[in-house]
Design a protein around this motif. Structure first.
Motif, mmCIF file in Angstrom:
data_model
loop_
_atom_site.group_PDB
_atom_site.id
_atom_site.type_symbol
_atom_site.label_atom_id
_atom_site.label_comp_id
_atom_site.label_asym_id
_atom_site.label_seq_id
_atom_site.Cartn_x
_atom_site.Cartn_y
_atom_site.Cartn_z
ATOM 1 N N GLN A 63 -4.677 7.367 -2.215
ATOM 2 C CA GLN A 63 -5.427 8.007 -1.168
ATOM 3 C C GLN A 63 -5.372 8.826 -0.463
ATOM 4 O O GLN A 63 -5.718 10.053 -0.155
ATOM 5 C CB GLN A 63 -5.670 6.821 0.172
ATOM 6 N N ASP A 64 -3.594 8.554 -0.475
ATOM 7 C CA ASP A 64 -3.022 10.761 -0.148
ATOM 8 C C ASP A 64 -2.004 11.047 -0.522
ATOM 9 O O ASP A 64 -1.022 9.073 -1.098
ATOM 10 C CB ASP A 64 -2.837 10.074 1.308
ATOM 11 N N LEU A 77 -1.565 4.209 -1.176
ATOM 12 C CA LEU A 77 -2.844 3.859 -2.161
ATOM 13 C C LEU A 77 -3.723 2.737 -1.358
ATOM 14 O O LEU A 77 -4.169 3.320 0.084
ATOM 15 C CB LEU A 77 -1.518 2.194 -2.887
ATOM 16 N N GLN A 78 -4.862 3.592 -2.531
ATOM 17 C CA GLN A 78 -6.219 2.516 -1.475
ATOM 18 C C GLN A 78 -6.113 1.363 -1.107
ATOM 19 O O GLN A 78 -5.109 0.566 -2.136
ATOM 20 C CB GLN A 78 -7.168 3.177 -2.197
ATOM 21 N N GLY A 133 1.015 -1.671 0.102
ATOM 22 C CA GLY A 133 0.265 -0.237 -0.069
ATOM 23 C C GLY A 133 0.908 1.483 0.491
ATOM 24 O O GLY A 133 -0.112 2.312 0.241
ATOM 25 N N TRP A 134 1.736 1.086 -0.052
ATOM 26 C CA TRP A 134 3.144 2.253 0.144
ATOM 27 C C TRP A 134 3.696 2.315 -1.171
ATOM 28 O O TRP A 134 4.334 1.585 -1.651
ATOM 29 C CB TRP A 134 4.210 2.664 1.310
ATOM 30 N N MET A 160 -6.568 -3.608 -5.091
ATOM 31 C CA MET A 160 -5.088 -3.698 -4.297
ATOM 32 C C MET A 160 -4.882 -5.115 -5.010
ATOM 33 O O MET A 160 -6.012 -6.124 -5.226
ATOM 34 C CB MET A 160 -5.077 -3.930 -2.859
ATOM 35 N N PRO A 161 -3.505 -5.749 -5.571
ATOM 36 C CA PRO A 161 -3.674 -7.502 -5.392
ATOM 37 C C PRO A 161 -3.749 -8.260 -4.234
ATOM 38 O O PRO A 161 -3.197 -7.874 -3.123
ATOM 39 C CB PRO A 161 -2.377 -7.088 -6.762
ATOM 40 N N ASP A 162 -3.951 -9.679 -5.142
ATOM 41 C CA ASP A 162 -4.527 -10.132 -3.436
ATOM 42 C C ASP A 162 -2.844 -10.872 -2.824
ATOM 43 O O ASP A 162 -2.161 -11.357 -3.236
ATOM 44 C CB ASP A 162 -5.086 -11.795 -4.114
ATOM 45 N N LEU A 163 -2.460 -9.906 -1.904
ATOM 46 C CA LEU A 163 -1.027 -10.619 -1.726
ATOM 47 C C LEU A 163 -1.249 -12.262 -0.753
ATOM 48 O O LEU A 163 -0.165 -12.314 0.056
ATOM 49 C CB LEU A 163 -0.578 -9.112 -0.492
ATOM 50 N N ASN A 164 -2.271 -11.859 -0.459
ATOM 51 C CA ASN A 164 -2.563 -13.779 0.150
ATOM 52 C C ASN A 164 -2.053 -14.652 -1.162
ATOM 53 O O ASN A 164 -1.950 -16.167 -0.510
ATOM 54 C CB ASN A 164 -3.892 -14.244 0.844
#
Length: 228
Positions: free
Chosen positions: A56-57, A78-79, A17-18, A85-89
């Protein structure tokens, strides 16, 4: 990073997310609603290797000033909506979109060979290629840079980049591009291309330029990511 009706710029995923990039890419357009991040794997536009994420910011380093030579660094949050978002699981997604590492103090070795990653458009105004490219470069810290290339070549917070083959060197779309160094099986972002570079470096046998030294900004980066 891309804004509506404007050029694309490079950046690097440094945490879930960054994104880390150059502050100068925003050109006084700091409205996060006007920006998206296209997260791509190394093979860029092949099937399943990209996802678009809304911003997001936007956080600019406090010492940054437009049209200046220093502190050209920004963090983008990022939102985190599942639709973006990609599925990081998913291990396959993790392999494709895993963040790179942030550096630790004094990690850079003298004359270390690293890789400049970017789109590398050929001329201003032309479309960028549809694949990420890499160029081997040598990095030295600001103190040694000034010893090698003269006083004032780099200041605190900057690294010197040198390459014997800059035909693929920084150009259109490369502002905000990371320079990645390999340590074992992982990659670390050591520098960012700022507004100091341009297509003028092309065609020279050897080119020298300055990058933002990511390790210098670690306290600020970590503070922002913890707080927000």
């Amino acid at each position: 990073m891309a804004s509506f009706g404007r050029d694309n710029f490079n950046s690097v995923l440094v945490a879930d997310g960054w994104v880390l990039t150059a502050a100068s890419i925003f050109r006084n357009n700091y409205n996060p609603l006007m920006w998206n991040a296209l997260v791509v794997a190394r093979d860029a536009f092949s099937a399943g290797s990209q996802t678009t994420i809304h911003v997001q910011d936007i956080f600019l380093y406090g010492g940054f000033k437009e049209n200046s030579d220093g502190n050209d660094i920004a963090l983008v949050k990022l939102q985190s909506g599942k639709s973006f978002m990609p599925d990081l699981n998913n291990m396959q997604a993790r392999t494709k979109f895993a963040p790179v590492n942030l550096p630790i103090p004094d990690q850079l070795k003298e004359d270390q060979i690293c890789y400049l990653i970017g789109w590398k458009g050929t001329e201003i105004g032309l479309s960028i290629p549809q694949a990420l490219r890499s160029t081997p470069v040598s990095l030295v810290n600001s103190t040694r840079c000034n010893d090698l290339f003269g006083p004032g070549s780099a200041v605190t917070g900057q690294l010197c980049l040198a390459s014997d083959n800059m035909q693929d060197g920084p150009c259109q779309g490369d502002q905000g591009s990371p320079v990645l160094c390999q340590y074992g099986n992982s990659w670390t972002v050591m520098g960012l291309v700022s507004n100091l570079f341009g297509c003028g470096a092309r065609g020279h046998a050897t080119a020298v330029g300055t990058l933002m030294d990511v390790s210098h900004y670690l306290p600020w980066i970590n503070k922002i990511m913890r707080k927000f």
